[in-house]
Design a protein around this motif. Structure first.
Motif, PDB file in Angstrom:
ATOM      1  N   GLU A 156       0.817  -1.213   0.000  1.00 48.94           N
ATOM      2  CA  GLU A 156       0.000   0.000   0.000  1.00 48.94           C
ATOM      3  C   GLU A 156       0.849   1.260   0.000  1.00 48.94           C
ATOM      4  O   GLU A 156       0.331   2.360   0.160  1.00 48.94           O
ATOM      5  CB  GLU A 156      -0.944  -0.020   1.202  1.00 48.94           C
ATOM      6  CG  GLU A 156      -1.983  -1.117   1.120  1.00 48.94           C
ATOM      7  CD  GLU A 156      -2.965  -1.069   2.273  1.00 48.94           C
ATOM      8  OE1 GLU A 156      -3.065  -0.031   2.949  1.00 48.94           O
ATOM      9  OE2 GLU A 156      -3.633  -2.085   2.496  1.00 48.94           O
ATOM     10  N   THR A 157       2.151   1.115  -0.152  1.00 52.09           N
ATOM     11  CA  THR A 157       3.056   2.257  -0.115  1.00 52.09           C
ATOM     12  C   THR A 157       3.476   2.641  -1.530  1.00 52.09           C
ATOM     13  O   THR A 157       3.911   1.791  -2.297  1.00 52.09           O
ATOM     14  CB  THR A 157       4.318   1.914   0.709  1.00 52.09           C
ATOM     15  OG1 THR A 157       3.902   1.533   2.017  1.00 52.09           O
ATOM     16  CG2 THR A 157       5.262   3.093   0.783  1.00 52.09           C
ATOM     17  N   THR A 158       3.337   3.904  -1.844  1.00 54.52           N
ATOM     18  CA  THR A 158       3.762   4.419  -3.142  1.00 54.52           C
ATOM     19  C   THR A 158       4.914   5.380  -2.922  1.00 54.52           C
ATOM     20  O   THR A 158       4.884   6.204  -2.014  1.00 54.52           O
ATOM     21  CB  THR A 158       2.606   5.136  -3.862  1.00 54.52           C
ATOM     22  OG1 THR A 158       1.564   4.179  -4.082  1.00 54.52           O
ATOM     23  CG2 THR A 158       3.054   5.724  -5.186  1.00 54.52           C
ATOM     24  N   THR A 159       5.927   5.263  -3.774  1.00 57.59           N
ATOM     25  CA  THR A 159       7.075   6.165  -3.739  1.00 57.59           C
ATOM     26  C   THR A 159       7.196   6.824  -5.111  1.00 57.59           C
ATOM     27  O   THR A 159       7.044   6.152  -6.134  1.00 57.59           O
ATOM     28  CB  THR A 159       8.368   5.392  -3.422  1.00 57.59           C
ATOM     29  OG1 THR A 159       8.191   4.714  -2.173  1.00 57.59           O
ATOM     30  CG2 THR A 159       9.563   6.331  -3.332  1.00 57.59           C
ATOM     31  N   ALA A 160       7.453   8.118  -5.106  1.00 53.85           N
ATOM     32  CA  ALA A 160       7.636   8.853  -6.357  1.00 53.85           C
ATOM     33  C   ALA A 160       8.979   9.568  -6.338  1.00 53.85           C
ATOM     34  O   ALA A 160       9.406  10.092  -5.305  1.00 53.85           O
ATOM     35  CB  ALA A 160       6.507   9.866  -6.540  1.00 53.85           C
ATOM     36  N   TRP A 161       9.661   9.565  -7.485  1.00 54.39           N
ATOM     37  CA  TRP A 161      10.884  10.337  -7.698  1.00 54.39           C
ATOM     38  C   TRP A 161      10.535  11.356  -8.767  1.00 54.39           C
ATOM     39  O   TRP A 161      10.068  10.988  -9.859  1.00 54.39           O
ATOM     40  CB  TRP A 161      12.025   9.455  -8.187  1.00 54.39           C
ATOM     41  CG  TRP A 161      12.497   8.438  -7.211  1.00 54.39           C
ATOM     42  CD1 TRP A 161      13.555   8.561  -6.356  1.00 54.39           C
ATOM     43  CD2 TRP A 161      11.979   7.119  -6.995  1.00 54.39           C
ATOM     44  NE1 TRP A 161      13.712   7.405  -5.628  1.00 54.39           N
ATOM     45  CE2 TRP A 161      12.762   6.510  -5.996  1.00 54.39           C
ATOM     46  CE3 TRP A 161      10.917   6.394  -7.546  1.00 54.39           C
ATOM     47  CZ2 TRP A 161      12.518   5.218  -5.549  1.00 54.39           C
ATOM     48  CZ3 TRP A 161      10.672   5.109  -7.098  1.00 54.39           C
ATOM     49  CH2 TRP A 161      11.472   4.541  -6.110  1.00 54.39           C
ATOM     50  N   ILE A 162      10.754  12.630  -8.488  1.00 55.91           N
ATOM     51  CA  ILE A 162      10.336  13.697  -9.394  1.00 55.91           C
ATOM     52  C   ILE A 162      11.498  14.657  -9.596  1.00 55.91           C
ATOM     53  O   ILE A 162      12.173  15.041  -8.636  1.00 55.91           O
ATOM     54  CB  ILE A 162       9.109  14.443  -8.818  1.00 55.91           C
ATOM     55  CG1 ILE A 162       7.979  13.438  -8.577  1.00 55.91           C
ATOM     56  CG2 ILE A 162       8.673  15.572  -9.737  1.00 55.91           C
ATOM     57  CD1 ILE A 162       6.817  13.976  -7.798  1.00 55.91           C
ATOM     58  N   SER A 163      11.718  15.061 -10.866  1.00 59.20           N
ATOM     59  CA  SER A 163      12.785  16.023 -11.132  1.00 59.20           C
ATOM     60  C   SER A 163      12.489  17.302 -10.352  1.00 59.20           C
ATOM     61  O   SER A 163      11.375  17.807 -10.362  1.00 59.20           O
ATOM     62  CB  SER A 163      12.924  16.294 -12.629  1.00 59.20           C
ATOM     63  OG  SER A 163      11.685  16.633 -13.231  1.00 59.20           O
ATOM     64  N   ASP A 164      13.493  17.793  -9.650  1.00 53.94           N
ATOM     65  CA  ASP A 164      13.340  18.954  -8.778  1.00 53.94           C
ATOM     66  C   ASP A 164      12.877  20.165  -9.584  1.00 53.94           C
ATOM     67  O   ASP A 164      13.233  20.317 -10.753  1.00 53.94           O
ATOM     68  CB  ASP A 164      14.661  19.251  -8.066  1.00 53.94           C
ATOM     69  CG  ASP A 164      14.462  20.091  -6.821  1.00 53.94           C
ATOM     70  OD1 ASP A 164      13.301  20.400  -6.482  1.00 53.94           O
ATOM     71  OD2 ASP A 164      15.470  20.441  -6.185  1.00 53.94           O
ATOM     72  N   TYR A 165      12.086  20.990  -8.960  1.00 56.50           N
ATOM     73  CA  TYR A 165      11.527  22.173  -9.614  1.00 56.50           C
ATOM     74  C   TYR A 165      11.232  23.196  -8.525  1.00 56.50           C
ATOM     75  O   TYR A 165      10.672  22.824  -7.477  1.00 56.50           O
ATOM     76  CB  TYR A 165      10.229  21.785 -10.335  1.00 56.50           C
ATOM     77  CG  TYR A 165       9.816  22.714 -11.433  1.00 56.50           C
ATOM     78  CD1 TYR A 165       9.997  22.365 -12.757  1.00 56.50           C
ATOM     79  CD2 TYR A 165       9.222  23.949 -11.157  1.00 56.50           C
ATOM     80  CE1 TYR A 165       9.605  23.204 -13.790  1.00 56.50           C
ATOM     81  CE2 TYR A 165       8.835  24.799 -12.173  1.00 56.50           C
ATOM     82  CZ  TYR A 165       9.017  24.422 -13.490  1.00 56.50           C
ATOM     83  OH  TYR A 165       8.643  25.265 -14.501  1.00 56.50           O
ATOM     84  N   PRO A 166      11.580  24.461  -8.733  1.00 57.60           N
ATOM     85  CA  PRO A 166      11.281  25.471  -7.712  1.00 57.60           C
ATOM     86  C   PRO A 166       9.780  25.516  -7.402  1.00 57.60           C
ATOM     87  O   PRO A 166       8.952  25.557  -8.310  1.00 57.60           O
ATOM     88  CB  PRO A 166      11.741  26.792  -8.356  1.00 57.60           C
ATOM     89  CG  PRO A 166      12.736  26.378  -9.394  1.00 57.60           C
ATOM     90  CD  PRO A 166      12.284  25.037  -9.892  1.00 57.60           C
ATOM     91  N   GLY A 167       9.429  25.443  -6.129  1.00 51.38           N
ATOM     92  CA  GLY A 167       8.033  25.493  -5.704  1.00 51.38           C
ATOM     93  C   GLY A 167       7.332  24.151  -5.679  1.00 51.38           C
ATOM     94  O   GLY A 167       6.154  24.072  -5.337  1.00 51.38           O
ATOM     95  N   LEU A 168       8.034  23.066  -6.016  1.00 56.48           N
ATOM     96  CA  LEU A 168       7.410  21.745  -6.091  1.00 56.48           C
ATOM     97  C   LEU A 168       6.915  21.245  -4.738  1.00 56.48           C
ATOM     98  O   LEU A 168       5.888  20.555  -4.659  1.00 56.48           O
ATOM     99  CB  LEU A 168       8.395  20.739  -6.694  1.00 56.48           C
ATOM    100  CG  LEU A 168       7.876  19.345  -6.991  1.00 56.48           C
ATOM    101  CD1 LEU A 168       6.729  19.393  -7.998  1.00 56.48           C
ATOM    102  CD2 LEU A 168       8.999  18.466  -7.504  1.00 56.48           C
ATOM    103  N   ASP A 169       7.606  21.590  -3.656  1.00 54.50           N
ATOM    104  CA  ASP A 169       7.220  21.109  -2.318  1.00 54.50           C
ATOM    105  C   ASP A 169       5.767  21.424  -1.982  1.00 54.50           C
ATOM    106  O   ASP A 169       5.088  20.616  -1.344  1.00 54.50           O
ATOM    107  CB  ASP A 169       8.129  21.698  -1.241  1.00 54.50           C
ATOM    108  CG  ASP A 169       9.504  21.060  -1.245  1.00 54.50           C
ATOM    109  OD1 ASP A 169       9.623  19.893  -1.681  1.00 54.50           O
ATOM    110  OD2 ASP A 169      10.462  21.720  -0.821  1.00 54.50           O
ATOM    111  N   GLU A 170       5.297  22.582  -2.409  1.00 56.00           N
ATOM    112  CA  GLU A 170       3.912  22.987  -2.131  1.00 56.00           C
ATOM    113  C   GLU A 170       2.919  21.951  -2.663  1.00 56.00           C
ATOM    114  O   GLU A 170       1.871  21.728  -2.077  1.00 56.00           O
ATOM    115  CB  GLU A 170       3.647  24.353  -2.778  1.00 56.00           C
ATOM    116  CG  GLU A 170       2.210  24.796  -2.766  1.00 56.00           C
ATOM    117  CD  GLU A 170       1.986  26.070  -3.559  1.00 56.00           C
ATOM    118  OE1 GLU A 170       0.812  26.377  -3.811  1.00 56.00           O
ATOM    119  OE2 GLU A 170       2.957  26.756  -3.937  1.00 56.00           O
TER     120      GLU A 170
END
Length: 167
Positions: free
Chosen positions: A118-132
């Motif tokens: 039931e655990t999902t992990t995502a890797w995403i290319s960094d982008y300014p403001g992405l944390d929001e």
């Protein structure tokens, strides 16, 4: 309201990849995935290195970057992308290619997802403001050190052998 809509948009995109990704018995680590973007003629490539030991789902997309300037993340993920490729990424190195890209400046976005139970992990290319946009999502997200990059694709006539003045 717009922030909520955008958050749901990125969540839907990531969830779609997560549903398509096979399950894994291995624990995900931040350094399991790396991206490397390049332009080759009228194609944009993303070389994905997967050291997770399992097949994961990955996608690479392009969004317009007017005047070569990185647009705000909300504009990019909120509008979606029409130039993209996705699929399973085996352990090792995989190259995703977006071919026949019209001339212009684009920001390259990449993401991979893995589901373990039931655990999902995502890797995403960094982008300014992405944390929001990542903070409210109910899964583990890692920002890949290779950040989203603005690339410029030239017209075919500017390449050697195309009959242009540069030949």
């Amino acid at each position: 309201m717009r922030t909520t809509l955008r958050t749901l948009t990125i969540a839907t995109a990531c969830a779609t990849l997560a549903l398509a990704a096979p399950t894994s018995a291995l624990a995900a680590e931040p350094g399991d995935i790396t991206f490397s973007f390049a332009v080759d003629g009228t194609s944009v490539t993303n070389t994905i290195t997967n050291t997770s030991g399992t097949v994961i789902g990955c996608g690479t997309s392009l969004a317009p970057a007017p005047n070569g300037i990185l647009p705000p993340v909300g504009e990019v993920i909120g509008n979606g992308q029409s130039l993209y490729t996705n699929g399973d990424t085996q352990p090792g190195t995989t190259v995703q290619t977006i071919a026949d890209v019209p001339a212009g400046s684009y920001v390259v976005l990449a993401s991979c997802t893995s589901t373990e139970g039931e655990t999902t992990t995502a890797w995403i290319s960094d982008y300014p403001g992405l944390d929001e946009f990542l903070t409210p999502l109910p899964w583990t997200s890692y920002k890949v050190q290779q950040e989203s990059t603005v690339v410029t694709v030239e017209t075919a006539s500017s390449f050697p052998g195309s009959g242009s003045a540069f030949d």
